[in-house]
Design an enzyme around this catalytic site. Structure first.
Site, PDB file in Angstrom:
ATOM      1  N   ALA A  29       1.060   5.516   0.702  1.00 32.01           N
ATOM      2  CA  ALA A  29       0.278   4.272   0.583  1.00 32.01           C
ATOM      3  C   ALA A  29       1.100   3.270  -0.231  1.00 32.01           C
ATOM      4  O   ALA A  29       0.647   2.737  -1.245  1.00 32.01           O
ATOM      5  CB  ALA A  29      -1.098   4.520  -0.035  1.00 32.01           C
ATOM      6  N   ALA A  32       4.206  -2.885  -3.327  1.00 33.57           N
ATOM      7  CA  ALA A  32       5.390  -3.513  -3.921  1.00 33.57           C
ATOM      8  C   ALA A  32       5.887  -2.770  -5.164  1.00 33.57           C
ATOM      9  O   ALA A  32       7.071  -2.851  -5.502  1.00 33.57           O
ATOM     10  CB  ALA A  32       5.085  -4.970  -4.257  1.00 33.57           C
ATOM     11  N   GLY A  33       4.990  -2.052  -5.849  1.00 30.96           N
ATOM     12  CA  GLY A  33       5.421  -1.258  -7.013  1.00 30.96           C
ATOM     13  C   GLY A  33       6.400  -0.168  -6.579  1.00 30.96           C
ATOM     14  O   GLY A  33       7.444   0.046  -7.208  1.00 30.96           O
ATOM     15  N   HIS A  34       6.055   0.526  -5.478  1.00 28.98           N
ATOM     16  CA  HIS A  34       6.976   1.557  -4.982  1.00 28.98           C
ATOM     17  C   HIS A  34       8.291   0.930  -4.513  1.00 28.98           C
ATOM     18  O   HIS A  34       9.372   1.491  -4.722  1.00 28.98           O
ATOM     19  CB  HIS A  34       6.355   2.302  -3.792  1.00 28.98           C
ATOM     20  CG  HIS A  34       5.115   3.068  -4.112  1.00 28.98           C
ATOM     21  ND1 HIS A  34       3.869   2.692  -3.669  1.00 28.98           N
ATOM     22  CD2 HIS A  34       4.932   4.200  -4.837  1.00 28.98           C
ATOM     23  CE1 HIS A  34       2.970   3.557  -4.106  1.00 28.98           C
ATOM     24  NE2 HIS A  34       3.584   4.479  -4.815  1.00 28.98           N
ATOM     25  N   LYS A 146       3.632   2.383 -14.860  1.00 29.17           N
ATOM     26  CA  LYS A 146       2.167   2.302 -14.838  1.00 29.17           C
ATOM     27  C   LYS A 146       1.578   3.672 -15.196  1.00 29.17           C
ATOM     28  O   LYS A 146       0.593   3.767 -15.915  1.00 29.17           O
ATOM     29  CB  LYS A 146       1.651   1.846 -13.471  1.00 29.17           C
ATOM     30  CG  LYS A 146       0.166   1.531 -13.529  1.00 29.17           C
ATOM     31  CD  LYS A 146      -0.487   1.478 -12.186  1.00 29.17           C
ATOM     32  CE  LYS A 146      -0.421   2.738 -11.444  1.00 29.17           C
ATOM     33  NZ  LYS A 146      -1.634   3.545 -11.368  1.00 29.17           N
ATOM     34  N   GLN A 150       2.608  10.192 -17.362  1.00 27.27           N
ATOM     35  CA  GLN A 150       3.311  11.006 -16.365  1.00 27.27           C
ATOM     36  C   GLN A 150       4.823  10.917 -16.583  1.00 27.27           C
ATOM     37  O   GLN A 150       5.540  11.927 -16.532  1.00 27.27           O
ATOM     38  CB  GLN A 150       2.941  10.520 -14.957  1.00 27.27           C
ATOM     39  CG  GLN A 150       3.853  11.043 -13.854  1.00 27.27           C
ATOM     40  CD  GLN A 150       3.364  10.664 -12.484  1.00 27.27           C
ATOM     41  OE1 GLN A 150       2.449  11.278 -11.977  1.00 27.27           O
ATOM     42  NE2 GLN A 150       3.966   9.659 -11.860  1.00 27.27           N
ATOM     43  N   LEU A 181      -0.244  -2.959  -9.876  1.00 29.26           N
ATOM     44  CA  LEU A 181      -0.306  -2.472  -8.495  1.00 29.26           C
ATOM     45  C   LEU A 181      -0.552  -0.967  -8.509  1.00 29.26           C
ATOM     46  O   LEU A 181       0.054  -0.239  -9.284  1.00 29.26           O
ATOM     47  CB  LEU A 181       1.001  -2.777  -7.752  1.00 29.26           C
ATOM     48  CG  LEU A 181       1.354  -4.241  -7.555  1.00 29.26           C
ATOM     49  CD1 LEU A 181       2.543  -4.380  -6.602  1.00 29.26           C
ATOM     50  CD2 LEU A 181       0.173  -5.036  -7.002  1.00 29.26           C
ATOM     51  N   SER A 183      -2.002   2.288  -5.542  1.00 29.83           N
ATOM     52  CA  SER A 183      -2.572   2.624  -4.225  1.00 29.83           C
ATOM     53  C   SER A 183      -4.095   2.679  -4.320  1.00 29.83           C
ATOM     54  O   SER A 183      -4.800   2.420  -3.346  1.00 29.83           O
ATOM     55  CB  SER A 183      -2.037   3.972  -3.746  1.00 29.83           C
ATOM     56  OG  SER A 183      -0.625   3.949  -3.758  1.00 29.83           O
ATOM     57  N   ARG A 184      -4.615   3.026  -5.501  1.00 31.92           N
ATOM     58  CA  ARG A 184      -6.072   3.150  -5.665  1.00 31.92           C
ATOM     59  C   ARG A 184      -6.781   1.792  -5.718  1.00 31.92           C
ATOM     60  O   ARG A 184      -7.996   1.740  -5.592  1.00 31.92           O
ATOM     61  CB  ARG A 184      -6.403   3.972  -6.913  1.00 31.92           C
ATOM     62  CG  ARG A 184      -6.062   5.445  -6.742  1.00 31.92           C
ATOM     63  CD  ARG A 184      -6.556   6.291  -7.895  1.00 31.92           C
ATOM     64  NE  ARG A 184      -6.491   7.704  -7.584  1.00 31.92           N
ATOM     65  CZ  ARG A 184      -5.545   8.547  -8.013  1.00 31.92           C
ATOM     66  NH1 ARG A 184      -4.562   8.107  -8.762  1.00 31.92           N
ATOM     67  NH2 ARG A 184      -5.578   9.815  -7.672  1.00 31.92           N
TER      68      ARG A 184
HETATM   69  O1  PAF Z   1       2.990   9.125  -9.282  1.00 32.42           O
HETATM   70  C1  PAF Z   1       2.822   9.739  -8.215  1.00 32.42           C
HETATM   71  O2  PAF Z   1       2.763   9.167  -7.124  1.00 32.42           O
HETATM   72  C2  PAF Z   1       2.700  11.263  -8.261  1.00 32.42           C
HETATM   73  O3  PAF Z   1       2.031  11.684  -9.399  1.00 32.42           O
HETATM   74  C3  PAF Z   1       4.055  11.987  -8.108  1.00 32.42           C
HETATM   75  C4  PAF Z   1       4.997  11.666  -9.263  1.00 32.42           C
HETATM   76  C5  PAF Z   1       4.698  11.600  -6.798  1.00 32.42           C
HETATM   77  C6  PAF Z   1       3.836  13.503  -8.120  1.00 32.42           C
HETATM   78  O4  PAF Z   1       2.966  13.896  -7.107  1.00 32.42           O
END
Ligand code: PAF
Length: 279
Positions: A29, A32-34, A146, A150, A181, A183-184
């Protein structure tokens, strides 16, 4: 590409040609962040590998695994257009074959915040990211700030397990009104989307107050009140934490991160900002 043998062959041929590899792990999903991660990855390595895997192990039973947006065709087209060399698209059976019994668990940085609000979540993240690192063997892996906790978990894990790669954080990409940004964000109704801009505003106001020497508890309480006023609730946390260890901070003594997680309707949003102590 979705089988490990083909992935290994492709990675092997990059390595035979002496090329460096950057990995951008995602759950698809793409937005632009990705794509900012992909652009930074292109600057950091000769070949960019992106992965898309909606990882069931990082969702609790009451969370949005089934509803999580899936747009693999559009994602693949975006990645190709952006110059991504390879898309790794394992399915659940390839990632977790029958008999899979390993869990990677990072302590300390997972103690509070989302670690407390989403028990087991970071074990799921650490386990899948370890697998992705072992599958792709990148020189560098890129993650958005963001998901700041993690990022801290993955950094800790890569150091502790001698993974021998660089873990790079890329600044959060935002909409014009400041909303990070995600996906949620697609879950938000137009009214909720409008109200959601209160989150970056509340964080920005609190960050300015704290950086200017204001009382931390007071700034956090004000932020909570303004989020509640905008219709957020429940608020899982709004908290000032050490930028590296994520230990909670009552005063701004070291580089810090102001982090928040709150629900707008059925959508859980997270965001964070850096705060530096003045000299
Ligand atoms: O940030 C994410 O999209 C997920 O947590 C990741 C790092 C791909 C691990 O599933």
């Amino acid at each position: 590409m979705s089988d490990l043998q083909s992935l290994r062959a492709a990675i092997g041929s990059f390595r035979d040609d002496g090329l460096s590899i950057a990995l951008v792990p995602t759950m698809g999903a793409l937005h632009a962040g990705h794509m900012a991660l992909i652009e930074e990855a292109k600057r950091r390595a000769d070949r960019v590998v992106a992965s898309i895997f909606v990882n069931p192990r990082q969702f609790a039973p009451n969370e949005d695994l089934d509803a999580y947006p899936r747009k693999e065709k559009a994602d693949a087209a975006m990645l190709e257009e952006a110059g991504c060399a390879l898309l790794w698209l394992p399915d659940v059976a390839a990632m977790y074959p029958a008999g899979f019994a390993t869990n990677v668990s990072v302590s300390g940085v997972t103690d509070g915040l989302d670690g407390a609000a989403r028990p087991g979540h970071f074990d799921g993240v650490a386990t899948v990211v370890s697998k992705l690192f072992n599958q792709v063997r990148p020189d560098v892996a890129l993650f958005g700030e963001k998901d700041y906790q993690q990022l801290a978990v993955i950094r800790r894990m890569a150091i502790d397990l001698d993974m021998g790669l660089e873990v790079l954080g890329v600044p959060t990409q935002r909409e014009e009104d400041g909303l990070a940004l995600s996906s949620r964000n697609a879950y938000l109704s137009p009214e909720e989307r409008e109200a959601a801009r209160a989150l970056p505003r509340a964080l920005g106001d609190a960050a300015r107050a704290i950086a200017g020497g204001g009382d931390v508890a007071e700034a956090l309480a004000k932020a909570v009140a303004s989020l509640e006023k905008a219709g957020f609730g429940p608020i899982d946390y709004i908290s000032l934490n050490d930028a590296e260890t994520l230990a909670p901070m009552k005063t701004l003594a070291r580089p810090a991160r102001l982090l928040a997680a709150a629900r707008m309707g059925r959508t859980r949003l997270i965001d964070n900002l850096p705060i530096e102590p003045s000299q």
